[in-house]
Design a protein around this motif. Sequence first.
Motif, mmCIF file in Angstrom:
data_model
loop_
_atom_site.group_PDB
_atom_site.id
_atom_site.type_symbol
_atom_site.label_atom_id
_atom_site.label_comp_id
_atom_site.label_asym_id
_atom_site.label_seq_id
_atom_site.Cartn_x
_atom_site.Cartn_y
_atom_site.Cartn_z
ATOM 1 N N LEU A 76 -5.108 -0.366 88.514
ATOM 2 C CA LEU A 76 -3.624 -0.251 87.484
ATOM 3 C C LEU A 76 -2.733 0.776 87.897
ATOM 4 N N ILE A 77 -3.169 1.627 89.151
ATOM 5 C CA ILE A 77 -1.983 2.601 89.469
ATOM 6 C C ILE A 77 -0.726 1.823 90.298
ATOM 7 N N PRO A 78 -0.775 0.685 91.145
ATOM 8 C CA PRO A 78 0.394 0.252 91.777
ATOM 9 C C PRO A 78 1.232 -0.348 90.572
ATOM 10 N N VAL A 79 0.591 -0.782 89.423
ATOM 11 C CA VAL A 79 1.287 -1.564 88.365
ATOM 12 C C VAL A 79 2.207 -0.350 87.608
ATOM 13 N N ALA A 80 1.344 0.839 87.641
ATOM 14 C CA ALA A 80 2.042 2.161 86.893
ATOM 15 C C ALA A 80 3.513 2.578 87.804
ATOM 16 N N MET A 81 3.059 2.339 89.134
ATOM 17 C CA MET A 81 4.163 2.962 90.040
ATOM 18 C C MET A 81 5.261 1.982 89.883
#
Length: 323
Positions: A76-81
Amino acid sequence: MNRIWQLYTSHLLIFFLILALCAAGTAVLDTKNYVNALNLGYFVASVPEALIGLVTLTYVPNYFDILPMYMGALLLIPVAMLLARVHPWLPLAGSAALWLANWVMDGGLPAHPKHPELEWFFNPMGWQILFITGFALSRGWVKAPPVKPILIVLALVFVVVSIPFYHWPTWTRIPVYEEIHDAVSIHGAKTDYGLLRYVHFFCLAYLAIAFVKGREHLLEARWAKPILKVGQQALPVFLLNMWLAQLAGMALDVGGRSVAFVSLVNLIGLACVVGFAYLVSWIKSSPWQAAAAKRASRTAAPVPGSASDQENHRSRPVPQPAE
């Protein structure tokens, strides 16, 4: 994605290393069946099916469920960025929405092919809010509240008061504690990361900021270096700890659980962990590359009196006398 791949391969590796250790302990020691004690009997009895479940993460037995949860949160980190490009608060808002939807819909991931009712003990749909919050704080998308005495007291009180309710021998022996524990247990649930656990994280993080701010130099003191080294090699140390914990349990089964022997086993384990962290750090520094470069430079340097040295000497310009 590289980190997720590291976690995935580490998950598979440590599973087989611990399975081999448990099988060896069962065969050599006359104490108990360590394979069944860790609930790995299904894998031994149904290798083809269990192997497929292991590599597809549809078979995630307890004790091996932390790294899969970590992988799910990292996805989910890429989505958060991407959301942060729209507004810095959007990653936290989206994370909170996913966390809430997981609670409302009672989400979960299958953990056993033969028992569909069993789910991952650490549901990444719930635990992701902890990772996204920490990531947002580290990126500066959100700011920690200012250090104030009243906030320090409130955070400290919450942490201290919550201790008995997470200590099984305490809350099960005091009736009023047990009643309170049962009443709020859903909010402290570990599988889906209950709200009280989230508040507990905020309190601990705030206390850490309050006590360390202005004293950062203490983290660079000599006594803290082993702790920092262990933290810098978090994944290898975590994997070693998983394996050592099983080995230590076997040692205690054989040698007994006296205070002296338990202390000895723990001290040996602690020394192994710290030493391993330094070893991994040394390996990552690739000291052999520096040694190879040094040998290469020695080989390339002309030896005094050699033909190459004489040639270099003849090729040097002869200084002309000043007029």
